[in-house]
Design an enzyme around this catalytic site. Structure first.
Site, PDB file in Angstrom:
ATOM      1  N   GLY A 235       0.835  -1.198   0.000  1.00  0.00           N
ATOM      2  CA  GLY A 235       0.000   0.000   0.000  1.00  0.00           C
ATOM      3  C   GLY A 235       0.867   1.243   0.000  1.00  0.00           C
ATOM      4  N   SER A 236       0.299   2.315   0.495  1.00  0.00           N
ATOM      5  CA  SER A 236       0.996   3.598   0.426  1.00  0.00           C
ATOM      6  C   SER A 236       2.158   3.662   1.423  1.00  0.00           C
ATOM      7  CB  SER A 236       0.004   4.719   0.745  1.00  0.00           C
ATOM      8  OG  SER A 236      -0.558   4.480   2.025  1.00  0.00           O
ATOM      9  N   GLY A 240       2.801   2.371   5.338  1.00  0.00           N
ATOM     10  CA  GLY A 240       4.031   1.687   5.754  1.00  0.00           C
ATOM     11  C   GLY A 240       4.712   2.372   6.924  1.00  0.00           C
ATOM     12  N   GLU A 257       5.764  -3.284   0.852  1.00  0.00           N
ATOM     13  CA  GLU A 257       5.728  -3.006  -0.593  1.00  0.00           C
ATOM     14  C   GLU A 257       4.922  -1.720  -0.755  1.00  0.00           C
ATOM     15  OE1 GLU A 257       7.136  -4.735  -3.047  1.00  0.00           O
ATOM     16  OE2 GLU A 257       7.722  -6.587  -2.024  1.00  0.00           O
ATOM     17  N   CYS A 291       1.703   0.645  -8.813  1.00  0.00           N
ATOM     18  CA  CYS A 291       2.825   1.134  -8.000  1.00  0.00           C
ATOM     19  C   CYS A 291       4.024   1.409  -8.897  1.00  0.00           C
ATOM     20  CB  CYS A 291       3.169   0.136  -6.911  1.00  0.00           C
ATOM     21  SG  CYS A 291       3.381  -1.526  -7.536  1.00  0.00           S
TER      22      CYS A 291
HETATM   23  P1  NAD Z   1      -3.463   2.267   1.261  1.00  0.00           P
HETATM   24  O1  NAD Z   1      -2.176   2.484   1.948  1.00  0.00           O
HETATM   25  O2  NAD Z   1      -4.531   3.275   1.438  1.00  0.00           O
HETATM   26  O3  NAD Z   1      -4.099   0.866   1.763  1.00  0.00           O
HETATM   27  C1  NAD Z   1      -3.436  -0.354   1.571  1.00  0.00           C
HETATM   28  C2  NAD Z   1      -3.902  -1.362   2.604  1.00  0.00           C
HETATM   29  O4  NAD Z   1      -3.400  -0.997   3.883  1.00  0.00           O
HETATM   30  C3  NAD Z   1      -5.420  -1.464   2.753  1.00  0.00           C
HETATM   31  O5  NAD Z   1      -5.777  -2.819   2.901  1.00  0.00           O
HETATM   32  C4  NAD Z   1      -5.682  -0.676   4.023  1.00  0.00           C
HETATM   33  O6  NAD Z   1      -6.856  -1.070   4.692  1.00  0.00           O
HETATM   34  C5  NAD Z   1      -4.449  -1.018   4.832  1.00  0.00           C
HETATM   35  N1  NAD Z   1      -4.109  -0.046   5.870  1.00  0.00           N
HETATM   36  C6  NAD Z   1      -4.157   1.301   5.785  1.00  0.00           C
HETATM   37  N2  NAD Z   1      -3.736   1.854   6.945  1.00  0.00           N
HETATM   38  C7  NAD Z   1      -3.404   0.839   7.770  1.00  0.00           C
HETATM   39  C8  NAD Z   1      -2.913   0.767   9.115  1.00  0.00           C
HETATM   40  N3  NAD Z   1      -2.677   1.881   9.830  1.00  0.00           N
HETATM   41  N4  NAD Z   1      -2.690  -0.441   9.654  1.00  0.00           N
HETATM   42  C9  NAD Z   1      -2.901  -1.569   8.942  1.00  0.00           C
HETATM   43  N5  NAD Z   1      -3.388  -1.571   7.672  1.00  0.00           N
HETATM   44  C10 NAD Z   1      -3.638  -0.374   7.096  1.00  0.00           C
HETATM   45  O7  NAD Z   1      -3.128   2.041  -0.290  1.00  0.00           O
HETATM   46  P2  NAD Z   1      -4.116   1.961  -1.545  1.00  0.00           P
HETATM   47  O8  NAD Z   1      -4.690   3.302  -1.827  1.00  0.00           O
HETATM   48  O9  NAD Z   1      -5.052   0.810  -1.393  1.00  0.00           O
HETATM   49  O10 NAD Z   1      -3.084   1.550  -2.703  1.00  0.00           O
HETATM   50  C11 NAD Z   1      -2.293   2.456  -3.408  1.00  0.00           C
HETATM   51  C12 NAD Z   1      -0.899   2.529  -2.842  1.00  0.00           C
HETATM   52  O11 NAD Z   1      -0.321   1.227  -2.778  1.00  0.00           O
HETATM   53  C13 NAD Z   1       0.045   3.330  -3.722  1.00  0.00           C
HETATM   54  O12 NAD Z   1       0.873   4.108  -2.906  1.00  0.00           O
HETATM   55  C14 NAD Z   1       0.844   2.268  -4.464  1.00  0.00           C
HETATM   56  O13 NAD Z   1       2.097   2.690  -4.928  1.00  0.00           O
HETATM   57  C15 NAD Z   1       0.960   1.227  -3.403  1.00  0.00           C
HETATM   58  N6  NAD Z   1       1.224  -0.094  -3.962  1.00  0.00           N
HETATM   59  C16 NAD Z   1       2.478  -0.614  -3.815  1.00  0.00           C
HETATM   60  C17 NAD Z   1       2.781  -1.843  -4.385  1.00  0.00           C
HETATM   61  C18 NAD Z   1       4.166  -2.427  -4.270  1.00  0.00           C
HETATM   62  O14 NAD Z   1       4.318  -3.610  -4.541  1.00  0.00           O
HETATM   63  N7  NAD Z   1       5.181  -1.658  -3.917  1.00  0.00           N
HETATM   64  C19 NAD Z   1       1.795  -2.565  -5.058  1.00  0.00           C
HETATM   65  C20 NAD Z   1       0.524  -2.020  -5.165  1.00  0.00           C
HETATM   66  C21 NAD Z   1       0.259  -0.776  -4.600  1.00  0.00           C
END
Ligand code: NAD
Length: 502
Positions: A235-236, A240, A257, A291
């Site tokens: 995720g974002s 992380g 990731e 991503c």
């Molecule tokens: P996001 O960070 O909003 O959410 C991702 C996941 O994390 C969701 O399941 C969310 O519920 C969970 N989450 C959020 N806050 C959390 C916390 N405090 N504790 C535990 N879990 C939590 O991301 P998004 O909008 O769904 O996806 C887009 C982002 O993901 C972009 O920044 C993109 O670059 C990144 N991404 C990275 C990769 C990679 O492999 N590097 C792959 C796909 C997406």
């Protein structure tokens, strides 16, 4: 047929009963139209605690199943995914807004990682190491680690789970999956597909793989539990920054990731026609919501006029629309917040002296769907929004004249996921791939930044989190390593010649 009824048909064919799709408090919305396609019941934090306890119990049994036999379950999962590919791919399109070929491609990636993991299940090798002590043997053994918590993002709603689950399962670990709250339906469908593989497999422990649909609080339950040995979070970078320190504080293991701010460098010798196509797909494909999407492009002065006007024309003419109703190459943004973030970034780019081409909202479908023409922004320098990831189709284009300076500019952002160079000059290529070249986890030559394959390790450095998944030796993160020294002599020589005669 409405999208809601199509969703019900797809889910039913995939094995999820219609009554699971209505009456719940969690609204599922398709970005294609903004239509509500289901209302499911989310899991609660108590469910997460129960799931962790059940996974811990499952671990006790699964770790004792021989790895090649564990591979058989993943082989069956691959077979079930092949059978479900059309429906699951279509569901990915409905729930995440991807084009049919991208939806199907995502399921293909799941199948590919299953194939990879099946082979791996007979190759979880440790080393035999030369020992300085006579009559001794030293070796390393890889053991299952424990329950793996998988947290995924909306933009790869199924593939990233499969990357993790296929490896975790052959490595001997149960899996608890917390999918994105924006894409829980595809997760429930994967659970049903896996259920069929488990039924064919026979004697797998209960709760080997569990799905917890819901919000960040469920992810947090996995993050905070000492019984979740590994948290693999995609995720974002914002997410992380919260998750990483919490897992580290309990000495848990994490694979992070996170976001990317991926760039391409176009050198004077580049093949312009091929570069244009590679940049167009890398920057506009999946509506800029990968991503690995290309977000920055450095173009040498000598080739700028041969490339950039053509690229601007491609941005003006690329088809934007509902990919299930038209053959549009660019589909919708995931929601209104993504559209607003895109507009804010474009405004900031203008304020920093950028010239914006495109980026406006397209009048497609109802107000609740967000389609935007991809934006190409000619920037005088790498400042303002160029330094951050905006998860939308914006490509910032900048000129360069000096190769060393462009390498420095390339690496001068927080993220370190993917990168590309377009050149036919061997020296430039090798420098880009060298220790003083790209600082990203992925560095490509004459292809774009997106579109990774299963065989390679996937992930990035710096604010991308440092994790590696999928291919190469990424499996090692899902196991613990024991170094074993065995004395088969009648003496007790000590290492380093230490004497301790008692
Ligand atoms: P996001 O960070 O909003 O959410 C991702 C996941 O994390 C969701 O399941 C969310 O519920 C969970 N989450 C959020 N806050 C959390 C916390 N405090 N504790 C535990 N879990 C939590 O991301 P998004 O909008 O769904 O996806 C887009 C982002 O993901 C972009 O920044 C993109 O670059 C990144 N991404 C990275 C990769 C990679 O492999 N590097 C792959 C796909 C997406």
């Amino acid at each position: 047929m409405t999208l809601r009824s199509e969703t019900e048909c797809l889910m039913s064919r995939l094995g999820v009963a219609a009554d699971a799709l209505s009456g719940g408090s969690m609204a599922c919305v398709s970005p294609l139209t903004g239509e509500r396609i289901a209302d499911i019941s989310p899991a609660g934090v108590a469910d997460a605690a129960a799931a962790i306890a059940a996974a811990k119990a499952a671990f006790g049994d699964w770790r004792m199943v021989p790895a090649p036999r564990r591979g058989e379950l993943v082989r069956l999962l691959g077979e079930e995914l092949r059978a479900a590919k059309d429906d699951l791919g279509r569901l990915v399109s409905v729930e995440a807004g991807k084009s049919p070929s991208e939806g199907a491609g995502e399921v293909q990636e799941m199948i590919d990682i299953c194939d990879f993991a099946v082979g791996l299940s007979r190759q979880l090798y440790g080393l035999t190491i030369a020992t300085e002590r006579p009559g001794h043997r030293m070796m390393e053994t890889w053991h299952p680690l424990g329950p793996v918590g998988v947290i995924t993002a909306f933009n790869f709603p199924v593939a990233v789970w499969a990357w993790n689950a296929a490896l975790a399962l052959v490595c001997g670990n149960p899996v608890i999956w917390k999918p994105s709250e924006k894409t829980p339906l595809t997760a429930l469908a994967c659970g049903a597909v896996l259920g069929r593989a488990l039924a064919r497999f026979g004697a797998a422990p209960e709760a080997l793989v569990q799905v917890l649909p819901g919000g960040p609080e469920l992810g947090n339950a996995l993050v905070e539990s000492p019984d979740v040995a590994l948290v693999s979070a995609t995720g974002s970078t914002r997410m992380g920054r919260i998750v990483g320190p919490k897992v580290a504080a309990r000495f848990g293991r994490s694979i992070l990731e996170l976001g990317g701010n991926n760039a391409g460098i176009v050198c004077p010798s580049a093949d312009t026609a091929m570069t244009l196509r590679a940049v167009a797909f890398g920057a506009m494909g999946t509506a800029g919501q990968r991503c690995t999407t290309m977000r920055r492009l450095f173009v040498h002065d000598d080739i700028y006029d041969a490339l950039v006007p053509g690229l601007i024309r491609a941005y003006a003419s690329v088809s934007v629309g509902n990919p299930l109703e038209t053959d549009a190459l660019v589909g919708p943004l995931i929601d209104g917040a993504a559209y607003r973030a895109m507009q804010e970034a474009l405004e900031a780019a203008r304020a920093a002296g950028g010239t914006v081409h495109g980026g406006t909202r397209e009048d497609i479908g109802p107000d609740s769907a967000y389609y935007a023409r991809p934006a190409l922004v000619e920037m005088p320098a790498q400042t303002g929004p160029v330094l951050e990831e905006t998860f939308a189709p914006i490509l910032y284009v900048m000129r360069y004249s000096d190769f060393d300076a462009v390498l420095e500019a390339h690496n001068a952002v927080g993220a370190g996921l993917s990168s590309s160079i377009f050149t036919t000059d061997l020296r430039e290529m090798e420098l880009f791939l060298s220790a003083r070249g790209s600082d990203c986890g992925i560095a490509n030559v004459n292809i774009g930044t997106s579109g990774a394959e299963i065989g390679g390790a996937f992930g990035g450095e710096k604010e991308t989190g440092g994790g590696r998944e999928s291919g190469s030796d990424a499996w090692k993160s899902y196991m613990r390593r024991a170094t074993n020294t065995i004395n088969y002599s009648r003496e007790l020589p000590l290492a380093q010649g230490v004497v301790f005669d008692i």
